[in-house]
Scaffold this motif. Sequence first.
Motif, PDB file in Angstrom:
ATOM      1  N   GLY A   1      -0.678   7.067  -2.947  1.00 15.90           N
ATOM      2  CA  GLY A   1      -1.972   7.693  -3.149  1.00 15.90           C
ATOM      3  C   GLY A   1      -2.957   7.310  -2.066  1.00 15.90           C
ATOM      4  N   ASP A   2      -4.127   7.860  -2.154  1.00 20.02           N
ATOM      5  CA  ASP A   2      -5.150   7.577  -1.145  1.00 20.02           C
ATOM      6  C   ASP A   2      -5.520   6.101  -1.109  1.00 20.02           C
ATOM      7  OD1 ASP A   2      -5.214  10.238  -0.426  1.00 20.02           O
ATOM      8  OD2 ASP A   2      -6.994  10.708  -1.631  1.00 20.02           O
ATOM      9  N   GLU A   3      -5.600   5.468  -2.278  1.00 21.98           N
ATOM     10  CA  GLU A   3      -5.998   4.055  -2.324  1.00 21.98           C
ATOM     11  C   GLU A   3      -4.948   3.168  -1.673  1.00 21.98           C
ATOM     12  OE1 GLU A   3      -5.687   5.966  -5.076  1.00 21.98           O
ATOM     13  OE2 GLU A   3      -7.754   6.293  -5.726  1.00 21.98           O
ATOM     14  N   GLY A   4      -3.691   3.384  -2.024  1.00 25.64           N
ATOM     15  CA  GLY A   4      -2.620   2.580  -1.438  1.00 25.64           C
ATOM     16  C   GLY A   4      -2.510   2.782   0.057  1.00 25.64           C
ATOM     17  N   HIS A   5      -2.634   4.030   0.481  1.00 24.19           N
ATOM     18  CA  HIS A   5      -2.556   4.310   1.912  1.00 24.19           C
ATOM     19  C   HIS A   5      -3.732   3.695   2.657  1.00 24.19           C
ATOM     20  CE1 HIS A   5       0.293   7.916   1.128  1.00 24.19           C
ATOM     21  NE2 HIS A   5       0.881   6.747   0.970  1.00 24.19           N
ATOM     22  N   ALA A   6      -4.894   3.655   2.031  1.00 19.17           N
ATOM     23  CA  ALA A   6      -6.051   3.008   2.658  1.00 19.17           C
ATOM     24  C   ALA A   6      -5.784   1.514   2.857  1.00 19.17           C
ATOM     25  CB  ALA A   6      -7.308   3.225   1.819  1.00 19.17           C
ATOM     26  N   VAL A   7      -5.182   0.874   1.873  1.00 22.40           N
ATOM     27  CA  VAL A   7      -4.848  -0.547   2.000  1.00 22.40           C
ATOM     28  C   VAL A   7      -3.819  -0.742   3.121  1.00 22.40           C
ATOM     29  CG1 VAL A   7      -3.749  -2.508   0.847  1.00 22.40           C
ATOM     30  CG2 VAL A   7      -5.420  -1.119  -0.384  1.00 22.40           C
TER      31      VAL A   7
ATOM     32  N   TRP B   1       2.387   1.486  -3.499  1.00 22.28           N
ATOM     33  CA  TRP B   1       1.371   1.909  -4.463  1.00 22.28           C
ATOM     34  C   TRP B   1       1.120   3.399  -4.331  1.00 22.28           C
ATOM     35  CZ3 TRP B   1      -1.093  -0.912  -8.226  1.00 22.28           C
ATOM     36  CH2 TRP B   1      -2.168  -0.284  -8.861  1.00 22.28           C
TER      37      TRP B   1
ATOM     38  N   GLY C   1       0.819  -1.209   0.000  1.00 20.14           N
ATOM     39  CA  GLY C   1       0.000   0.000   0.000  1.00 20.14           C
ATOM     40  C   GLY C   1       0.849   1.254   0.000  1.00 20.14           C
TER      41      GLY C   1
END
Length: 122
Positions: free
Chosen positions: A73-79, A71, A68
């Motif tokens: 960005g917001d999506e990677g950090h969310a993961v 990856w 994450g």
Amino acid sequence: MNVIAQVFVVVAGLFHVAVFALESLLFRRPSTYRRFLIKDEAEAAAARPWAFNQGFYNLFLAVGALGGLIWGGDEGHAVALFSCGCMAGAGLVLLASDRRMLRAAAAQAVPPIIALVLAAVL
């Protein structure tokens, strides 16, 4: 996510990679299985299948946390943060299941909890 929180995500991820190695690759060694409060080879043989599986569970959590971050960005950090939440929860369950595992539970849960708190407040 701020850099300090990311550092704790990395610490949590690397810890879980190390636990994967202990549970899935090195579990047959007496010095390893005794860390899990297993007394002898007979108990280790009975525990080996769940330890192997649990090791991969820890590896997948580490991949989520570290992947994450990579990856981004917001999506990677969310993961990454979701993985940290799972790590923290598992550490709390470990402590609740056996108070003798306090040190292991703290090592498992504290870095991801710090990452979650820092990500929320900074």
